[in-house]
Structures are given as C-alpha cells and as structure tokens.
Scaffold this active site. Structure first.
Site, short mmCIF file in Angstrom:
data_model
loop_
_atom_site.label_atom_id
_atom_site.label_comp_id
_atom_site.label_asym_id
_atom_site.label_seq_id
_atom_site.Cartn_x
_atom_site.Cartn_y
_atom_site.Cartn_z
N ASP A 8 0.88 -1.17 0.00
CA ASP A 8 0.00 0.00 0.00
C ASP A 8 0.92 1.23 0.00
O ASP A 8 2.15 1.11 -0.15
CB ASP A 8 -1.01 -0.04 1.16
N HIS A 9 0.33 2.40 0.20
CA HIS A 9 1.12 3.64 0.17
C HIS A 9 2.19 3.67 1.26
O HIS A 9 3.29 4.16 1.05
CB HIS A 9 0.19 4.85 0.32
N CYS A 65 3.02 -2.98 4.11
CA CYS A 65 2.13 -1.87 4.49
C CYS A 65 2.85 -1.12 5.61
O CYS A 65 4.07 -1.20 5.71
CB CYS A 65 0.75 -2.39 4.89
N GLY A 66 2.14 -0.37 6.43
CA GLY A 66 2.81 0.39 7.48
C GLY A 66 3.49 -0.50 8.50
O GLY A 66 4.64 -0.28 8.88
N THR A 67 2.77 -1.53 8.94
CA THR A 67 3.29 -2.44 9.97
C THR A 67 3.50 -3.86 9.47
O THR A 67 4.14 -4.66 10.17
CB THR A 67 2.29 -2.52 11.14
N GLY A 68 2.90 -4.21 8.37
CA GLY A 68 2.88 -5.60 7.89
C GLY A 68 1.69 -6.37 8.42
O GLY A 68 1.35 -7.44 7.92
N GLY A 70 -1.76 -5.57 8.73
CA GLY A 70 -2.98 -5.62 7.92
C GLY A 70 -2.82 -6.54 6.72
O GLY A 70 -3.75 -7.29 6.36
N MET A 71 -1.66 -6.51 6.13
CA MET A 71 -1.37 -7.38 4.99
C MET A 71 -1.43 -8.85 5.43
O MET A 71 -2.00 -9.70 4.74
CB MET A 71 0.01 -7.07 4.40
N HIS A 98 10.48 -23.58 10.16
CA HIS A 98 9.48 -24.22 11.01
C HIS A 98 8.06 -24.14 10.45
O HIS A 98 7.27 -25.05 10.65
CB HIS A 98 9.46 -23.58 12.41
N ARG A 132 9.86 -32.88 11.99
CA ARG A 132 8.82 -32.68 12.99
C ARG A 132 7.94 -31.47 12.65
O ARG A 132 6.80 -31.38 13.11
CB ARG A 132 9.41 -32.54 14.39
N HIS A 133 8.48 -30.55 11.87
CA HIS A 133 7.70 -29.35 11.51
C HIS A 133 6.63 -29.66 10.46
O HIS A 133 5.62 -28.98 10.39
CB HIS A 133 8.64 -28.25 11.01
#
Ligand code: RB5
Length: 149
Positions: A8-9, A65-68, A70-71, A98, A132-133
């Site tokens: 986003d912007h 995005c601003g924080t990651g 919302g994406m 993992h 195991r993962h």
C-alpha cells in the site's frame, strides 16, 4: 521461483528497497502495485498477492504496508497461505524452517531498509526444514480445511 509482491502507500518506499534486493539476487518477480504514496487500501493489494499464492500461480508473496499486520491478516484469509509480519532475521529464518512461510509481510514504518533487504533474502533462500515441523504444518492445513471449507 516466481514471486509476487505488492504494497500500500505506507509500504511503497520500502518496496523499492525490496525490489533492489530481489534484483540483486536475480529473483523473478511481478509487482502488483501500488505505484506511489497516494493513499490506497491494503486489503486490495494483499488479496491480489494471496490469491496468486493460494492458486499456485506464484510460490512466494511479499507484502508491505505500514506495519505488515494488515497485509498478514488479509493474506491469511486465503487457503494455503501462511503469512506473517516479520521484523528480524531470526524470525525470518525460523518462519521458513518451522512454518514454511509463503507470504512475507513487512512494515514500511517499522523495518529499516538494510534489515528488510536481509529479511527478504533469508525468506527466499531458507528451505523448509520438514521433519517434525511437517506434521505441524499439516495440522494447520487440516484446521483450515475444517474451518474454511
Ligand atoms: C495505513 O495508514 C496503515 O494502516 C497500513 O499501511 C497498515 O499498517 C495496516 O496494517
């Protein structure tokens, strides 16, 4: 490996750094927008990337995005997508080994460009450890099948 990315912007300035890192490692990628810092809505871009990863049209996605956050929330609504907001190298590596992370989300207002470039390389170059993962990721898929038919 086919990679799709979008922002986003608020993620747009960091996306330019990410594209620089992708070019450096000669990765094949498609940028699905946005293309400026004019305000847009992150779910519109997250869904374009997540749809392609979910459909198997791309192996990995990168969203900014601003924080990651919302994406990541939006991308995780798509079947088969395992997305997370990542801000450090340890988590970048562990989330591949993992969790078989297939959509990396970055916060353009949080993650420093030099760190973002290293996170992107780690995300693309670290294999899933399996073992195991594997059974734990399979459990995630079963939960998804049960709750999101
Ligand atoms: C946009 O202002 C901001 O809310 C968005 O980029 C993102 O951080 C949301 O998670």
């Amino acid at each position: 490996m086919k990679i799709v990315l979008a922002s986003d912007h608020a993620g747009f300035p960091l996306k330019k750094e990410v594209i620089g890192a992708l070019k450096e490692i000669k990765a094949s990628f498609e940028d699905l927008g946005c293309h400026s810092e004019n305000s847009v809505d992150y779910p519109d871009f997250a869904s374009q990337v997540a749809r392609k990863v979910s459909a198997g049209e791309a192996e990995r996605g990168i969203l900014l995005c601003g924080t990651g956050v919302g994406m990541a929330i939006t991308a995780n609504k798509f079947k088969g997508v395992r997305a997370a907001a990542i801000g450090d190298l340890f988590t970048a590596k562990a989330s591949r080994e993992h969790n078989d992370l297939n959509v990396l989300c970055l916060g353009g207002r949080v993650v420093k460009p030099v760190v973002a470039r290293e996170i992107v390389k780690t995300f693309l170059q670290t294999p899933f450890a399996g073992g195991r993962h594997e059974k734990r990721v399979e459990k995630i898929k079963k939960i998804e099948d049960k709750n999101c038919p």
